[in-house]
Scaffold this active site. Structure first.
Site, PDB file in Angstrom:
ATOM      1  N   HIS A 131       0.830  -1.203   0.000  1.00 20.57           N
ATOM      2  CA  HIS A 131       0.000   0.000   0.000  1.00 20.57           C
ATOM      3  C   HIS A 131       0.867   1.256   0.000  1.00 20.57           C
ATOM      4  O   HIS A 131       2.081   1.186   0.186  1.00 20.57           O
ATOM      5  CB  HIS A 131      -0.934   0.023   1.216  1.00 20.57           C
ATOM      6  N   LYS A 135      -0.796   4.864   4.519  1.00 24.69           N
ATOM      7  CA  LYS A 135      -1.691   3.922   5.185  1.00 24.69           C
ATOM      8  C   LYS A 135      -1.190   3.654   6.603  1.00 24.69           C
ATOM      9  O   LYS A 135      -0.036   3.282   6.809  1.00 24.69           O
ATOM     10  CB  LYS A 135      -1.800   2.614   4.401  1.00 24.69           C
TER      11      LYS A 135
END
Length: 233
Positions: A131, A135
């Site tokens: 990600h 995040k």
């Protein structure tokens, strides 16, 4: 449909754009420090906020008497509290670690593959998720859902993050700039590897799925998942 956005970051703004294209109206927006509009006028609320604010946002929507769709991850220690509150108030709630239609098909494929591979113990299963660097939680909620799907159909009882526990499913979490979300499942033996992967190209898939969930839940009461929305599994 009139929508409240409980969280107005990148995902909230993507939902606003796509909801407008589908003929819906945003009547309320809430950030961690401010709000705009009238929540009670909403037909449904969509929460993409932060692990720290999700519980409060979800309870706010349920207290107001409107269905709540939550795609925030990292707050599930409060899940039982939320679901009991929803049931006590005869409310409507959908939580999904990932609202992408493609990811939910991936979840189903993952469970089917786990069922097949359970008869072949020489293949070691592992999960990798990648990600963007903003995040906050690791592993991702999507990766945890993938691990739970494998556990349902295998001898594994738990997952671990970046650890080599032979009795657990290892999840490797990587953070790279501007990666929307990539999840891979590997079954590795001494002679070969079998893998499946889902790679998100934009946030639009997550946003469209959340809007579809809000459209679906309008005339329903209870606690649901994306399997209910998509009629899979």
């Amino acid at each position: 449909m009139k929508i409240a956005l409980l969280g107005y970051g990148k995902m909230g703004k993507t939902i606003e754009r796509l909801a407008s294209e589908r003929g819906h109206t945003i009547v309320y927006k809430k950030t961690s420090s401010a709000s705009e509009g009238e929540l009670h006028k909403a037909d449904a609320a969509i929460d993409f906020s932060t692990p720290e604010t999700a519980e409060k946002n979800i309870l706010l929507g349920l207290e107001t008497g409107i269905p709540v769709i939550s795609g925030t991850t990292g707050w599930l220690e409060a899940f039982q509290k939320i679901t009991k509150f929803c049931q006590d108030r005869n409310g409507s709630f959908i939580y999904a670690s990932n609202f992408s239609v493609g990811v939910n098909l991936f979840f189903q494929l993952n469970e089917q593959l786990a069922t097949v591979m359970n008869s072949w113990p020489e293949y070691k299963v592992s999960i990798e998720e990648i990600h963007h660097t903003q995040k906050k939680d690791a592993p991702s909620g999507t990766a945890i859902t993938v691990a739970e799907g494998i556990i349902k159909h295998s001898e594994k009882k738990k997952w671990t993050l970046n650890e080599g526990d032979p009795d657990a499913i290892e999840i490797k979490a990587r953070r790279i700039d501007d990666v929307k979300g990539t999840h891979s499942v590997y079954y590795t033996s001494e002679i070969d590897t079998i893998s499946i992967k889902h790679e998100a190209h934009s946030r639009d898939g997550f946003a469209i799925g959340a809007i579809m969930a809000a459209e679906w839940i309008l005339d329903k009461k209870g606690i649901f998942t994306m399997k209910d929305v998509l009629e899979i599994g």
